[in-house]
Design an enzyme around this catalytic site. Structure first.
Site, PDB file in Angstrom:
ATOM      1  CG  ASP A 116      -1.988  -1.045   1.174  1.00  0.00           C
ATOM      2  OD1 ASP A 116      -2.024  -1.804   0.184  1.00  0.00           O
ATOM      3  OD2 ASP A 116      -2.793  -1.115   2.123  1.00  0.00           O
ATOM      4  CG  ASP A 150     -13.001  -2.173  -0.511  1.00  0.00           C
ATOM      5  OD1 ASP A 150     -12.329  -3.213  -0.415  1.00  0.00           O
ATOM      6  OD2 ASP A 150     -12.853  -1.336  -1.419  1.00  0.00           O
TER       7      ASP A 150
END
Length: 253
Positions: A8, A129
């Site tokens: 990330d 998500d």
């Protein structure tokens, strides 16, 4: 089941967030390219890269780093975060990204998924998500009215073959993923499911394997040594441009 080490990127650095919160960030390295090389050395077969700045703003500020990652390693890379146009998707494909992961526009723009699938086929993955059962968008800060299974079925109708499922409340916690919801997705769709969020120990991965999921994204647990990549991969690799198995392939366990 394929293990996807996660990188990330935020402000050019390799980080992990706790439950998707930008004010709860841990920086693991200033050089995401170096981390990518280390994962490849440890026999990773594929990388999962997220542009966190892009996920929040819709603009991929880390495109040059992604470019360097793709060109510095030989294994396939799938990239998500801020991909909200056909042009951006094509830009990443042209850089050598093997698969793209979209989220926000899959929820907000009805025809976006169909157009991407027509253009890029099964190289398009959608990230589901969720927070409190609802699918979230815009860097996980906004909730929609969709529930995960409902949304997954819609995506399947639109030609999507693979999804990433993340329970945001589990992400970065290492307390285990949302097994119940992952199992529901597996039982109610024929999608390839990549589980994400909260995977913190070998037992989590072993349990996911019993569900027959396609893959698992592991981040914090790798960086903190709770899980060792070499314990889950065989001495083989997928080269950039080679085909990801359409269904679970135990030879990639």
């Amino acid at each position: 089941m394929i293990i996807f080490p996660a990188i990330d990127i935020r402000n050019g650095r390799c980080v992990r967030l706790y439950q998707g919160k930008f004010n709860r960030e841990t920086v693991y390295d200033d050089d995401p390219v170096l981390i990518a090389k280390r994962f490849e050395e440890n026999k990773a077969k594929v990388l999962h890269v997220v542009d966190l700045d892009g996920a929040f703003t819709g603009e991929q500020k880390n495109i040059e780093i992604i470019k360097k990652i793709v060109r510095s390693i030989n294994i396939p890379v799938q990239v998500g975060g801020g991909i909200r146009s056909i042009e951006r998707a094509k830009q990443l494909m042209d850089l050598g990204v093997y698969r793209i992961v979209i989220g926000t526009c899959a929820v907000k723009e009805n025809m976006f998924v169909e157009n991407l699938v027509k253009r890029f086929g099964d190289r398009v993955v959608v990230s589901i998500d969720t927070k409190a059962g609802c699918v979230c968008v815009n860097g996980w800060v906004e909730s929609s009215s969709f529930k995960s299974v409902e949304f997954a079925k819609l995506l399947e109708e639109k030609g999507i073959k693979t999804i990433v499922y993340t329970d945001i409340s589990k992400d970065g916690t290492m307390i285990g993923p949302n097994f119940e919801e992952i199992k529901k997705l597996k039982e109610n769709t024929s999608l390839n499911i990549i589980a994400s969020g909260g995977i913190g120990r070998k037992e989590d991965i072993d349990k996911l394997k019993t569900f027959g999921v396609y893959g698992a994204i592991v981040g914090k647990a790798l960086y903190e040594g709770k899980i060792k990549l070499e314990d889950f991969v065989k001495n083989i690799s997928l080269k950039r441009g080679e085909y990801f198995a359409d269904k679970e392939d135990n030879s990639l366990s």
